[in-house]
Each structure stands twice: as C-alpha cells, then as structure tokens.
Design an enzyme around this catalytic site. Structure first.
Site, mmCIF file in Angstrom:
data_model
loop_
_atom_site.group_PDB
_atom_site.id
_atom_site.type_symbol
_atom_site.label_atom_id
_atom_site.label_comp_id
_atom_site.label_asym_id
_atom_site.label_seq_id
_atom_site.Cartn_x
_atom_site.Cartn_y
_atom_site.Cartn_z
ATOM 1 N N LYS A 13 0.825 -1.214 0.000
ATOM 2 C CA LYS A 13 0.000 0.000 0.000
ATOM 3 C C LYS A 13 0.859 1.264 0.000
ATOM 4 O O LYS A 13 0.572 2.222 -0.695
ATOM 5 C CB LYS A 13 -0.916 0.047 1.238
ATOM 6 C CG LYS A 13 -1.933 -1.070 1.305
ATOM 7 C CD LYS A 13 -2.920 -0.830 2.441
ATOM 8 C CE LYS A 13 -2.292 -0.806 3.829
ATOM 9 N NZ LYS A 13 -1.720 -2.088 4.261
ATOM 10 N N ARG A 88 -9.123 0.672 9.476
ATOM 11 C CA ARG A 88 -8.755 -0.733 9.607
ATOM 12 C C ARG A 88 -9.847 -1.531 10.302
ATOM 13 O O ARG A 88 -9.701 -2.743 10.481
ATOM 14 C CB ARG A 88 -7.479 -0.842 10.434
ATOM 15 C CG ARG A 88 -6.222 -1.123 9.608
ATOM 16 C CD ARG A 88 -5.078 -1.130 10.571
ATOM 17 N NE ARG A 88 -3.912 -1.827 10.156
ATOM 18 C CZ ARG A 88 -2.835 -1.237 9.658
ATOM 19 N NH1 ARG A 88 -2.822 0.039 9.406
ATOM 20 N NH2 ARG A 88 -1.756 -1.943 9.405
ATOM 21 N N ARG A 156 11.560 -4.132 11.093
ATOM 22 C CA ARG A 156 10.554 -3.662 12.037
ATOM 23 C C ARG A 156 10.175 -4.807 12.968
ATOM 24 O O ARG A 156 10.034 -5.941 12.538
ATOM 25 C CB ARG A 156 9.311 -3.208 11.264
ATOM 26 C CG ARG A 156 9.168 -1.720 11.200
ATOM 27 C CD ARG A 156 8.174 -1.318 10.168
ATOM 28 N NE ARG A 156 6.829 -1.831 10.415
ATOM 29 C CZ ARG A 156 5.780 -1.492 9.670
ATOM 30 N NH1 ARG A 156 5.927 -0.680 8.660
ATOM 31 N NH2 ARG A 156 4.588 -1.973 9.935
ATOM 32 N N ARG A 167 -0.648 -10.371 12.545
ATOM 33 C CA ARG A 167 -1.152 -9.199 11.805
ATOM 34 C C ARG A 167 -2.082 -9.630 10.674
ATOM 35 O O ARG A 167 -3.079 -8.972 10.393
ATOM 36 C CB ARG A 167 0.017 -8.388 11.233
ATOM 37 C CG ARG A 167 0.799 -7.662 12.306
ATOM 38 C CD ARG A 167 2.082 -7.100 11.761
ATOM 39 N NE ARG A 167 1.879 -5.936 10.923
ATOM 40 C CZ ARG A 167 2.779 -5.463 10.074
ATOM 41 N NH1 ARG A 167 3.938 -6.080 9.945
ATOM 42 N NH2 ARG A 167 2.533 -4.394 9.372
HETATM 43 P P1 AMP Z 1 1.169 -0.144 9.326
HETATM 44 O O1 AMP Z 1 2.468 0.534 9.138
HETATM 45 O O2 AMP Z 1 0.034 0.559 8.593
HETATM 46 O O3 AMP Z 1 1.214 -1.614 9.015
HETATM 47 O O4 AMP Z 1 0.796 -0.005 10.879
HETATM 48 C C1 AMP Z 1 1.628 -0.563 11.883
HETATM 49 C C2 AMP Z 1 0.824 -0.845 13.140
HETATM 50 O O5 AMP Z 1 0.249 0.375 13.621
HETATM 51 C C3 AMP Z 1 -0.350 -1.790 12.951
HETATM 52 O O6 AMP Z 1 0.034 -3.152 13.021
HETATM 53 C C4 AMP Z 1 -1.244 -1.374 14.110
HETATM 54 O O7 AMP Z 1 -0.757 -1.882 15.337
HETATM 55 C C5 AMP Z 1 -1.050 0.132 14.138
HETATM 56 N N1 AMP Z 1 -2.032 0.833 13.278
HETATM 57 C C6 AMP Z 1 -1.789 1.563 12.150
HETATM 58 N N2 AMP Z 1 -2.917 2.059 11.639
HETATM 59 C C7 AMP Z 1 -3.920 1.630 12.444
HETATM 60 C C8 AMP Z 1 -5.331 1.774 12.433
HETATM 61 N N3 AMP Z 1 -5.967 2.468 11.477
HETATM 62 N N4 AMP Z 1 -6.039 1.176 13.442
HETATM 63 C C9 AMP Z 1 -5.432 0.486 14.425
HETATM 64 N N5 AMP Z 1 -4.113 0.286 14.476
HETATM 65 C C10 AMP Z 1 -3.350 0.845 13.496
#
Ligand code: AMP
Length: 210
Positions: A13, A88, A156, A167
């Site tokens: 994404k 999400r 990460r 996840r």
């Molecule tokens: P990402 O980089 O988008 O994969 O986000 C990393 C982590 O941040 C996710 O695994 C969640 O723990 C948290 N996170 C990011 N965006 C959201 C969201 N919209 N709702 C809840 N948790 C989020």
C-alpha cells in the site's frame, strides 16, 4: 480526491500510495507512520500504542480516530488525501463517515498471504525517515543503509514471522470486512498485486482513472 488504500500489511500500500501521490499531488496519510513517530517521540498515545503494535494487534479505535481527525485538518490535506492503513475496522470507517469525509474511491491491493509472509520477512525500514526497502525486490544501494538519509536500516519488530501471522489474522478478522462496506457503496476497486512493482503501479493508475 479522497482515497483509501486497503490491503493486508505488506501488500504494498505504501508504495502504491507514493505512485498516486505523484500522480495527483495529494499527501499520503499513514496512521502506521504517525503512530511509529509517536512511539519514537514517547508521546502519551505513543506509549499507549506501542504494546499493541509490537504484538501485531490494532491500536484502539479511539487513539487512531483522534490522530486521523487532527491530521486531515492540516492545510496540505484540504485538496484531498490518500489514506494508507486507515480505516482498519468498520467503526473507523463509520467514524470517517461521521466526520463528513467523502471518500471517492477505495483501492484494494490484493496479495495472497503466502506472498505477504515472504515479502515482510525481507522488508527493511529506516526508522529515521520512514523509507522502506526489500532485500530482494527493492534493495537499498548500500546494504543496510538508507538511500534517502544515510541512516541504518532495520527489521521492524512487527515484521518478525510470528507477529506477521498475527497481523494477517487481525487483517482478515477486522479489516477485510471493510471490502463489503465499501463495495456496498460502489467505491471498491481491486488491484491484483504483481511480482513487479511497476506492473502493480500501472494497474493502480488504471484503477484510479476507472
Ligand atoms: P502499518 O504501518 O500501517 O502496518 O501499521 C503498523 C501498526 O500500527 C499496525 O500493526 C497497528 O498496530 C497500528 N495501526 C496503524 N494504523 C492503524 C489503524 N488504522 N487502526 C489500528 N491500528 C493501526
């Protein structure tokens, strides 16, 4: 134009958001990047979010809705934005509707789980500027060093294999229902993630103009 990029973690994404950002000249809003910055800065909500993020769980709706609400008020977001990683959950999508945010299109980047596991295990990120790389598909010029800012690249914590499994489970249980939510509104377009990033990018631009 207000867009949402939907897809499992590691579906690409972020990369597709960059492609759309260049095409439309609107900012990408990544709640994941904002949360990581908050964790790094040690802010109150960063501290609250850290445990959930490290475990591969979602951060509470209240926290992410709050940060999103503030972010879309910024001047650079007034002509449109790309949401990467938000919403999400269905309550987050409902919160967007309640804020009066009109979403024009939702582009889902679809990649099978096995491919995601392979991709995330090779992902490397710069914690300083947020640039992402992949040891096989998008290597940095010098191994372990960020092309953009020269800082060290790391894996990460939430890209570790067990966390990735959790996840993906979270994605299927809590985020995938958003496909139906936006399909019912006639806004969902699905792009099949390709082996070559450039091919996926071409399909994303087609979806954007469809
Ligand atoms: P990402 O980089 O988008 O994969 O986000 C990393 C982590 O941040 C996710 O695994 C969640 O723990 C948290 N996170 C990011 N965006 C959201 C969201 N919209 N709702 C809840 N948790 C989020």
């Amino acid at each position: 134009m207000n867009l949402i990029l939907l897809g499992a973690p590691g579906a690409g994404k972020g990369t597709q958001a960059e492609v759309i950002c260049r095409e439309l000249n609107i900012p990408t809003i990544s709640t994941g990047n904002m949360l990581r910055a908050a964790v790094k800065a040690g802010t109150e909500y960063g501290l609250k979010a850290k445990a959930a993020m490290d475990a591969g769980d979602l951060v509470s709706d209240d926290i992410v809705i709050g940060i999103l609400k503030d972010r879309i008020k910024e001047p650079d977001a007034q002509n449109g934005f790309i949401l990467d990683g938000f919403p999400r959950t269905v309550p987050q999508a409902e919160a967007l509707d309640a804020m009066g945010v009109k979403i024009d299109k939702v582009i889902e980047i679809h990649v099978p789980d096995e491919k995601i596991q392979q991709r995330l295990s090779g992902r490397r990120v710069c914690l300083d500027c947020g640039a992402t790389y992949h040891v096989d598909f998008k290597p940095s010029k010098t191994e372990g060093v960020c092309d953009v800012c020269g800082k060290q690249l790391v894996i990460r914590k939430d890209d570790e294999p067990e966390t990735v499994k959790s996840r993906l489970k979270t994605y299927h249980e809590q985020t995938a229902p958003l496909k139906g939510y936006y399909e019912a509104q006639g806004k969902l377009v699905t792009v099949e993630g390709q082996e070559e990033v450039a091919d996926t990018s071409r399909l994303t631009l087609e979806a954007l103009n469809a």
